[in-house]
Scaffold this motif. Sequence first.
Motif, short mmCIF file in Angstrom:
data_model
loop_
_atom_site.label_atom_id
_atom_site.label_comp_id
_atom_site.label_asym_id
_atom_site.label_seq_id
_atom_site.Cartn_x
_atom_site.Cartn_y
_atom_site.Cartn_z
N ARG A 198 0.82 -1.21 0.00
CA ARG A 198 0.00 0.00 0.00
C ARG A 198 0.86 1.26 0.00
O ARG A 198 0.54 2.23 -0.67
CB ARG A 198 -0.93 -0.01 1.21
N GLU A 199 1.96 1.25 0.74
CA GLU A 199 2.74 2.46 0.93
C GLU A 199 4.06 2.47 0.18
O GLU A 199 4.66 3.52 0.01
CB GLU A 199 3.02 2.66 2.43
N GLY A 200 4.52 1.30 -0.28
CA GLY A 200 5.87 1.23 -0.82
C GLY A 200 5.98 1.28 -2.33
O GLY A 200 7.08 1.27 -2.87
N GLY A 201 4.85 1.34 -3.03
CA GLY A 201 4.92 1.29 -4.49
C GLY A 201 4.61 2.63 -5.13
O GLY A 201 3.86 3.44 -4.59
N ASN A 202 5.19 2.85 -6.30
CA ASN A 202 4.92 4.05 -7.10
C ASN A 202 4.16 3.58 -8.34
O ASN A 202 4.72 3.48 -9.43
CB ASN A 202 6.22 4.76 -7.46
N TYR A 203 2.88 3.30 -8.18
CA TYR A 203 2.10 2.65 -9.22
C TYR A 203 1.55 3.68 -10.21
O TYR A 203 1.07 4.75 -9.82
CB TYR A 203 0.95 1.85 -8.61
N SER A 204 1.62 3.32 -11.48
CA SER A 204 1.10 4.21 -12.52
C SER A 204 0.10 3.51 -13.43
O SER A 204 -0.57 4.17 -14.22
CB SER A 204 2.26 4.76 -13.36
N ILE A 205 -0.01 2.19 -13.33
CA ILE A 205 -0.99 1.43 -14.12
C ILE A 205 -1.66 0.39 -13.23
O ILE A 205 -1.16 0.07 -12.15
CB ILE A 205 -0.34 0.74 -15.34
N ASP A 206 -2.79 -0.14 -13.70
CA ASP A 206 -3.50 -1.22 -12.98
C ASP A 206 -3.79 -0.82 -11.53
O ASP A 206 -3.70 -1.65 -10.63
CB ASP A 206 -2.69 -2.52 -13.00
N ILE A 207 -4.11 0.43 -11.31
CA ILE A 207 -4.28 0.92 -9.95
C ILE A 207 -5.65 0.54 -9.41
O ILE A 207 -6.69 0.86 -10.03
CB ILE A 207 -4.10 2.45 -9.90
N LEU A 208 -5.68 -0.17 -8.30
CA LEU A 208 -6.94 -0.57 -7.71
C LEU A 208 -7.74 0.66 -7.27
O LEU A 208 -7.16 1.66 -6.82
CB LEU A 208 -6.72 -1.48 -6.50
N ARG A 209 -9.03 0.57 -7.37
CA ARG A 209 -9.88 1.65 -6.91
C ARG A 209 -9.73 1.82 -5.39
O ARG A 209 -9.50 0.84 -4.67
CB ARG A 209 -11.34 1.37 -7.27
N LYS A 210 -9.86 3.06 -4.98
CA LYS A 210 -9.69 3.38 -3.56
C LYS A 210 -10.59 2.53 -2.68
O LYS A 210 -10.16 2.01 -1.64
CB LYS A 210 -10.00 4.87 -3.34
N GLU A 211 -11.82 2.32 -3.11
CA GLU A 211 -12.78 1.53 -2.31
C GLU A 211 -12.35 0.07 -2.24
O GLU A 211 -12.59 -0.60 -1.22
CB GLU A 211 -14.18 1.63 -2.91
N ALA A 212 -11.72 -0.44 -3.29
CA ALA A 212 -11.23 -1.82 -3.28
C ALA A 212 -10.11 -1.99 -2.26
O ALA A 212 -10.08 -2.96 -1.51
CB ALA A 212 -10.76 -2.22 -4.67
N ILE A 213 -9.19 -1.02 -2.25
CA ILE A 213 -8.09 -1.06 -1.27
C ILE A 213 -8.65 -0.98 0.16
O ILE A 213 -8.20 -1.69 1.06
CB ILE A 213 -7.10 0.08 -1.55
N GLU A 214 -9.65 -0.13 0.35
CA GLU A 214 -10.26 -0.01 1.67
C GLU A 214 -10.89 -1.33 2.10
O GLU A 214 -10.80 -1.72 3.28
CB GLU A 214 -11.32 1.10 1.66
N GLN A 215 -11.51 -2.04 1.18
CA GLN A 215 -12.14 -3.32 1.53
C GLN A 215 -11.09 -4.38 1.84
O GLN A 215 -11.27 -5.21 2.73
CB GLN A 215 -13.08 -3.78 0.41
N ILE A 216 -9.99 -4.37 1.11
CA ILE A 216 -8.90 -5.31 1.41
C ILE A 216 -8.36 -5.06 2.81
O ILE A 216 -8.18 -5.99 3.61
CB ILE A 216 -7.78 -5.18 0.36
N PHE A 217 -8.15 -3.80 3.14
CA PHE A 217 -7.54 -3.48 4.43
C PHE A 217 -8.53 -3.50 5.59
O PHE A 217 -8.12 -3.48 6.75
CB PHE A 217 -6.78 -2.16 4.36
N ALA A 218 -9.81 -3.58 5.29
CA ALA A 218 -10.77 -3.79 6.37
C ALA A 218 -10.47 -5.11 7.08
O ALA A 218 -10.69 -5.25 8.29
CB ALA A 218 -12.19 -3.81 5.81
N TYR A 219 -9.93 -6.07 6.33
CA TYR A 219 -9.49 -7.33 6.94
C TYR A 219 -8.03 -7.28 7.36
O TYR A 219 -7.68 -7.63 8.48
CB TYR A 219 -9.71 -8.49 5.96
N ILE A 220 -7.15 -6.84 6.48
CA ILE A 220 -5.71 -6.86 6.75
C ILE A 220 -5.36 -6.04 7.99
O ILE A 220 -4.48 -6.42 8.78
CB ILE A 220 -4.92 -6.35 5.52
#
Length: 392
Positions: A198-220
């Motif tokens: 979540r914090e260590g990458g400099n992503y420019s493509i294939d970026i997950l939607r903000k809500e998807a990341i939030e749902q993943i981290f609701a568990y993580i």
Amino acid sequence: MTLMIKLSVASLLICMTYVSKADSPLTSTFFANVYKDYPLIEELLVLSSDSSAKRPELKEKHLQFFDHSAFGLDVKIALVNAFSFGESGNLEIFKTHLIKKYKLQSSEMDSLLMAPEYPNEELPGKVKSFHYHDLVLLSYIQAMHDYFNPVLAMKGVYKAAQAHPESGAAAYVFGLIMSQIYFDVDWCMVYTSMQSVREGGNYSIDILRKEAIEQIFAYIDLYRSQCIEDGMIYKDDDAVVNKYTADYWKSNPVFKRPEEIPQLSKGEYFDLVLLNKPDGPDGYINQWINYDELSDGTRMVLSIANNGNIPSLETNMQIEVRDWIDEEMITTHVIQERIPVLDPGTSADIEVIITYYWIYDPDADFVIRVDFDNIMNEKNEKNNSAEFHEAD
């Protein structure tokens, strides 16, 4: 390539294990509903809501969706996520599709879905020509199909994430599979594996939607408290900081350099010496480095002497533990310990514990630096540090 990707593959060779619970990173991170604006995904979500319906299988329209260049990898992994987890015919269907697409031998495909034997292991045969989308999708389908054996999905996703550090989706699938591997080994690493994505990458493509990341981290995020309990990270104004980094110790030294250093009279001098050597019948492993069962980590006993003619000053020493990954040396842990005042001609043994991390022979590469902050102006600065490298 992010640091997490470099470190994790070395670590997984230590922690290949079987996951025994359905409540786990792969099975409890559901984000497909964030992409329900795609008809194929919405269709699967409707089917999955009917408990009496037969579990859906990959069809030609799904395979065409995977092959379509107009769709980002984040959308494609959302489609896999919509199929959910557990054994099904989907893995064999997708394998058959790729064998036909790339004109593979079945043995080449089978060798891809095997646990890696060493970091950066080469992909077999024609598998090297796979588009990185296919490597990630196959890995994710394999991991969701057999989440008890996530290490079988590692080869492809590692290569894809390594070759395409700009891809957010590749990194997230890699992180989820790594978290699954760590699930029965170290719950803190379940969190830190994904946190680094979540914090260590400099992503420019294939970026997950903000809500998807939030749902993943609701568990993580449930595993974050384990890291705080283990002392691996600390909480400060809701920020989470890794203690085993050089940046942490710059801001939080064990012993803070005093504003004024005492002036020495003529003939007075300090001289701290690191006595530890890599010699002995067993080398330094088992001699002054041992596995520490209580912390499931490493116990070092470091001997420091004062060869000066006046008492030394309180100061720090720093240990940097390293791994060779892809022919590059990467620092994995940075630890500081306090060196007390030593009278002239005396020595002290200082115990250092690295929790949940075993420096295993023959892969122990590290540097020890005494008076790391250079608090003392010593007579001989060259005997303050030593490097210890893996055995030949």
